[in-house]
Scaffold this motif. Structure first.
Motif: not given
Length: 93
Positions: A2-6
């Motif tokens: 999940d590239t949206g997660a840090s």
């Protein structure tokens, strides 16, 4: 993935799912805790002590900005059955 997660969330979730079965209180005897819900400052990962430094002076679980002394990195990058982590279930890095 999940590239949206840090990055921190992705690393901590990876460690929880791949390492926390052993690396937790009452686990293998390691002095660090990879469970996601444990506060990062209480995990004992950053500059945390390790049982076996594998002959590396100053080795810790993770030494910021020093991969050569960061046992977590070194063991995850190894295919040596005596060093690799996780020890079972993988043959490639």
């Amino acid at each position: 993935t999940d590239t949206g997660a840090s990055v921190e969330t992705r690393v901590r979730s990876y460690l929880d799912s791949n390492c926390a079965g052993c690396h937790r209180p009452g686990g293998t005897g390691a002095a660090f805790d990879t469970r996601f819900d444990t506060a990062i400052d209480q995990q004992g990962i950053i500059n945390g002590d390790v049982r076996d430094v594998l002959g590396i002076s100053g080795a810790k679980v993770v030494v910021p900005r020093d991969l050569a002394k960061s046992m977590l990195h070194l063991r995850m990058q190894s295919n040596d059955p005596l060093r690799r982590m996780p020890p079972v279930g993988r043959n490639v890095v």
